[in-house]
Each structure stands twice: as structure tokens, then as C-alpha cells.
Design an enzyme around this catalytic site. Structure first.
Site, short mmCIF file in Angstrom:
data_model
loop_
_atom_site.label_atom_id
_atom_site.label_comp_id
_atom_site.label_asym_id
_atom_site.label_seq_id
_atom_site.Cartn_x
_atom_site.Cartn_y
_atom_site.Cartn_z
N GLU A 126 47.33 62.40 83.27
CA GLU A 126 46.68 61.44 82.38
C GLU A 126 45.28 61.94 82.11
O GLU A 126 44.51 62.20 83.04
CB GLU A 126 46.60 60.05 83.01
N ASP A 171 46.62 60.61 87.98
CA ASP A 171 45.76 59.65 87.33
C ASP A 171 44.43 60.30 86.93
O ASP A 171 43.77 60.97 87.74
CB ASP A 171 45.49 58.48 88.29
N ALA A 172 44.03 60.10 85.68
CA ALA A 172 42.69 60.41 85.17
C ALA A 172 42.14 61.75 85.65
O ALA A 172 41.11 61.82 86.32
CB ALA A 172 41.72 59.28 85.54
N HIS A 180 50.89 50.43 81.60
CA HIS A 180 50.14 49.47 82.40
C HIS A 180 48.70 49.36 81.89
O HIS A 180 48.12 48.28 81.89
CB HIS A 180 50.16 49.88 83.88
N ASP A 181 48.11 50.48 81.48
CA ASP A 181 46.74 50.46 80.98
C ASP A 181 46.63 49.75 79.63
O ASP A 181 45.75 48.91 79.43
CB ASP A 181 46.21 51.90 80.81
N GLN A 182 47.52 50.11 78.70
CA GLN A 182 47.41 49.58 77.35
C GLN A 182 47.69 48.07 77.31
O GLN A 182 47.28 47.39 76.38
CB GLN A 182 48.36 50.32 76.40
#
Length: 519
Positions: free
Chosen positions: A243, A214-215, A332-334
């Protein structure tokens, strides 16, 4: 206890099932930061747990995978790993090859996206604990399905993060989600070891086939040896996907790992939906869509209107393979970071949804589906939390309202993230996939995934990407086929029928098509 180097070790031999904690300076017992099980939640004692036997990954090659991202809590009515096992046959029949679990580490309360985890070696008891994850992996592997685990190493959750009582796990400053993890300050060797031991546990003990980081752009990491590189080495032979919102080729070209590609998502979504606000501002045309599908990034040093500056750097496809970019119609983010958590299926027609899927699935990039998109799920996927600290829930609620008010959304349009109803509304309705337009969309997805396998798209490369007035043409070459994709993105435009060189395979997708007007 005795101190070995920078670590405290116990001289008491624990037994399986023993509960334990640490008293620091005479305080109340606190759970082990390296806990592998938290049977009473993030504020309870740890339990000594060991896996019955090490597992091995079964498929560590990203090439050829069709990923399926799911949130354990909303994937089934029961919201557990054991209940998710019952859906694995369905996923295998759909053509999925790898199941990507959103983070399963322990979090506060009974519901959370998972990005507020605080024990990076454990599995939330809400989902069934570590034994349930073992059963899930065994069940997936027995069906030939790989398992990918989403892990968060850029911040700790805000509830139950006791690590700094034991050592300098954070370094001050904020990532936007929590304090910066200490990756380069004093004592950071121990923090890196903490992360890498978790990576080895998931891949070498549990048999996880791939990790999604993640990120990674939020890592405070400017040293000579990147933590991303170290994770790659610790995870081997399992694959690693990053990501990042940086459009930075070095993750793939230098570190040799895959990365999510938001630009392709943005180009497809904006061109099909017509949304060109926020970070979609530079997208929406067939020209941008064609160039992005060809080059991987749109912002490859171009000016970003949303950011107010130039952004990104061009990819070198002589040094990387296209399957190292993961693309999707949504994630999930979009979905969840929209004010209402509305899926594309809640705003687009069935043909438009299938068009987006075709542009992802009949492409040289690694496709990822988000749970339920394959039948045009009618349920939202909103942002939800259940912090055990009321003040944290209040702050999360206020932050969401503040963020979306700046974008013009009214408070009534933003679901309360701490409300149980927000979580329950986000659960999939499995029965709808068999009916009406949902069933027709599901059939189209199965056909596209099967076509992808037949064409050998994992070995494909882009040979052509041409925009037109409301349509776009892509040409791909695989080891066995030349593929032409013609996509109409307009209700009015009709696809060209001649004037171009066709190979033995031609895929035509037309959002204006109806039963009485096949295309």
C-alpha cells in the site's frame, strides 16, 4: 542470560506453555518483543508457543486472484477466526480465491482495526490466538482459498510498545500513526532482522500465501537495500502487495511486487457517485475514468489539486503486468476513514454499486472486495479503538473530531471511536444478504466474478478506453476473447448501440436500467 552479538539469549530451555518475561535493570517483567503468543494481552507475560508443523503456501501467484478483505472482529457476530471459518464455503461459492485478513497482531483492549499492533510475531487472543490462525489457514487451504495477511511494519501501536526498552526499534519523529521505525540508524540491522523473521514466520511456518504491506511510503528507508526488497525476498515464494500513496512505479517495476491502486478507485467512485471533494477533486469525469483505467494511474506526473503539487510517475506496462495493480470499489480505508464510516452502499443505488463492481471485476487488474460489499451491506464500517490507556482513547477521539471538523462535519456526525457501540454497529448483518435488493446485488456480484473467470481476465490487457457523454467504453483482449465493456454512468445517457467494433463478448452496464428497460 548471555549476549550473542547484538541479541540477548536465554540459557534456560523453555517448555511449551511456559510464561516468561524480561526484567530490565531490575524493573517489572516485560513481555518478549518477539513473543509468539500473548495470552494475557499486550501488557501481560509472553507464552512459549510453537506451531505443531510448518505449513506451505498453496497459491503464490497473484494473477487470477479475486481478493476478499475482511476484519476478523466485525466479519461475524462472534468476531473470531474460528467463526470466520464457517463463512469460507460461502466465499468459495462466491468465487473468491484469496482471503485478505486485516492485521491480527495483538493490540490494546478488545477491539481495533489492527493497525495498532505491537507484537509482530503474535496473533491477538481476541481473535483466538495463533492456534486459531493455524486452523483458519488450514480450513482455507482445504477449500483451495489462499490467505493474505495485512502486516504493519511502518510504526508500532501507541499502547504496549515496549520495544525501545530492549533496543533502538524506533528512531524518533512521527509517521502520523506512531514513531518512525528505525530502518537506517544505529542498530537498524537488528530491527530489519526483527521484521524479516516475522515475514518468514508467516510465510514459511504458517503458510501464508501473500502479504499486504501497510503504508510502505511511511518507511524511513533511503539505504541501498530497501526493506521492501528484503521483505519480498524473505516472503518468497509468497506474493507481496504494497500500500502506497506515492503512485511510484518502482515498487512494481523495480521491486517486482504488486501495489494497491487508489487512483482507479477514485476515478470509478467519483464518476459514479459524483463526489469530487477532498482527494477526489481531480476525478469525476468519464475522461479521467477512461484514461485511469487505461494507464493505471491518473496522477502520473500531473498536478494534484488536493496536494497542491505534481504527483506520481507513469507506469511502464512493457515491464509490468496489469494484474500487479490491485483495485477495488472500496476498502477498509475508503469506508472507515469517512466521518461516519458510511459504505458506498449507504449512498448509492443497487445499479450504481453493480456498475462500480463491473468496472473493477471486468478489468485487467486484480480485484479486491471489501467484506459485505457483495450484497450492498447496510452496516457502516467506522474507525474504532479500545486502548487500555484512557488518555489514548481521549486523544484518538479528539483527533477524529478535529480532522473532520476541518472538512465541515459536525461532531454528532463522527462516531466515538472508543465507544463499544461504534464497533458493534460495524458488524455485518449476514441475514440481509438473502433479501430484496441485497440478494439482487449478491447475484450480480456472483455473475460478474464468474464472467471474469470465463473470460480469463487475469491475462487481459487494455486495448481501448474511450469516454463519452456520460458513458465510457473499454476494450480488453484476453488470450481467448476480445471483450468490450460499455458503461453508462448517467441516469439520462443511453449507451451507443452501433458505430463500434464488437468482439464475441460485450458487457453492458447501465445505471438507468430498470426491469421494464433492460440494458
Amino acid at each position: 542470560m548471555s549476549r550473542a552479538g547484538e541479541w540477548f539469549t536465554s540459557e534456560i530451555e523453555p517448555r511449551l506453555g511456559d510464561r516468561y518475561g524480561f526484567k530490565i535493570d531490575g524493573g517489572d517483567p516485560i513481555a518478549d518483543p518477539c513473543s509468539r503468543r500473548q495470552p494475557d494481552g499486550i501488557h501481560g507475560l509472553s507464552e512459549h508457543w510453537e506451531i505443531d508443523r510448518p505449513r506451505s503456501p498453496i497459491n503464490t501467484d497473484l494473477a487470477g486472484q479475486v481478493l476478499y478483505e475482511l476484519h476478523v472482529g466485525t466479519f461475524t457476530p462472534e468476531g473470531t477466526l474460528d467463526s470466520a471459518v464457517d463463512k469460507l464455503d460461502y466465499l468459495a461459492e462466491l468465487g473468491v480465491t484469496a482471503v485478505e485478513l486485516m492485521p491480527v497482531q495483538p493490540f490494546g483492549g478488545q477491539r481495533n482495526w489492527g493497525y495498532d499492533g505491537v507484537y509482530w510475531h503474535a496473533v491477538s487472543e481476541v481473535y483466538g490466538g495463533p492456534d486459531a490462525l493455524v486452523r483458519f489457514i488450514d480450513a482455507a487451504h482445504s477449500r483451495g482459498l489462499a490467505v493474505v495477511l495485512d502486516v504493519v511494519y511502518n510504526h508500532f501501536g501507541p499502547d504496549g510498545a515496549y520495544g525501545n526498552l530492549f533496543g533502538p526499534y524506533t528512531a524518533g519523529g512521527s509517521t502520523g500513526w506512531g514513531e518512525v521505525v528505525n530502518l537506517q540508524g544505529k542498530g537498524s540491522d537488528g530491527v530489519r532482522k526483527y521484521i524479516l523473521e516475522a515475514v518468514r514466520q508467516w510465510t514459511q511456518d504458517f503458510g501464508i500465501d501473500g502479504l499486504r504491506l501497510d503504508a510502505v511510503h511511511a518507511f524511513d528507508d533511503t539505504g541501498a537495500f530497501s526493506i521492501t526488497e528484503q521483505i519480498r525476498d524473505a516472503a518468497a515464494p509468497s506474493f507481496v502487495i504494497a500500500e502506497t500513496d506515492q503512485n511510484d512505479p518502482r515498487y512494481t517495476e523495480q521491486f517486482g511486487i504488486a501495489q494497491w491502486d487508489d487512483d482507479i478507485h477514485h476515478a470509478i467512485h467519483a464518476a459514479v457517485s459524483g463526489e469530487v471533494h477532498g482527494y477526489y477533486a481531480d476525478f469525476g469525469s468519464t475522461e479521467v475514468l477512461a484514461e485511469t483505467l487505461k494507464n493505471g494511474f491518473w496522477h502520473d506526473g500531473k498536478y494534484s489539486t488536493f496536494r497542491g503539487r505534481t504527483h506520481g510517475r507513469a507506469l511502464d506496462f512493457d515491464s509490468i503486468q496489469r494484474h500487479q495493480l490491485v483495485t477495488y470499489t472500496t476498502t477498509h480505508d475508503q469506508t472507515g476513514n469517512r466521518a461516519r464510516g458510511d459504505r458506498p452502499s449507504m449512498n448509492l443505488t443497487g445499479p450504481q454499486q453493480v456498475l462500480k463492481a463491473a468496472l473493477v471485476l471486468i478489468s485487467p487488474y486484480t480485484p479486491m472486495l471489501f467484506m459485505g460489499e457483495e450484497w450492498g451491506a447496510s452496516t457502516p464500517f467506522a474507525f474504532f479503538v479500545d486502548h487500555e490507556n484512557t488518555d489514548l482513547n481521549d486523544a484518538t477521539r479528539a483527533g477524529r473530531l478535529r480532522e473532520f471538523s476541518r472538512m465541515g462535519w459536525a461532531p454528532d456526525d463522527v462516531p466515538d471511536p472508543a465507544a463499544a457501540e461504534t464497533y458493534e454497529a460495524s458488524k455485518l448483518k449476514w441475514e440481509e444478504r438473502l433479501n430484496g435488493d441485497h440478494a439482487r446485488i449478491a447475484e450480480a456480484y456472483r455473475d460478474l466474478i464468474e464472467m471474469r473467470a470465463q473470460l480469463g481476465m487475469a491475462d487481459a490487457d487494455v486495448v481501448e478506453a474511450t469516454p463519452g457523454d456520460g458513458w465510457v467504453r473499454m476494450g480488453y483482449a484476453t488470450e481467448a476473447h476480445v471483450v468490450t465493456v460499455l458503461a453508462n454512468l448517467s441516469d439520462a445517457t443511453r449507451l451507443p448501440s452501433d458505430g463500434h467494433e464488437l468482439g464475441p463478448w460485450e458487457v453492458r452496464i447501465d445505471v438507468a436500467a430498470r426491469e421494464d428497460n433492460p440494458s
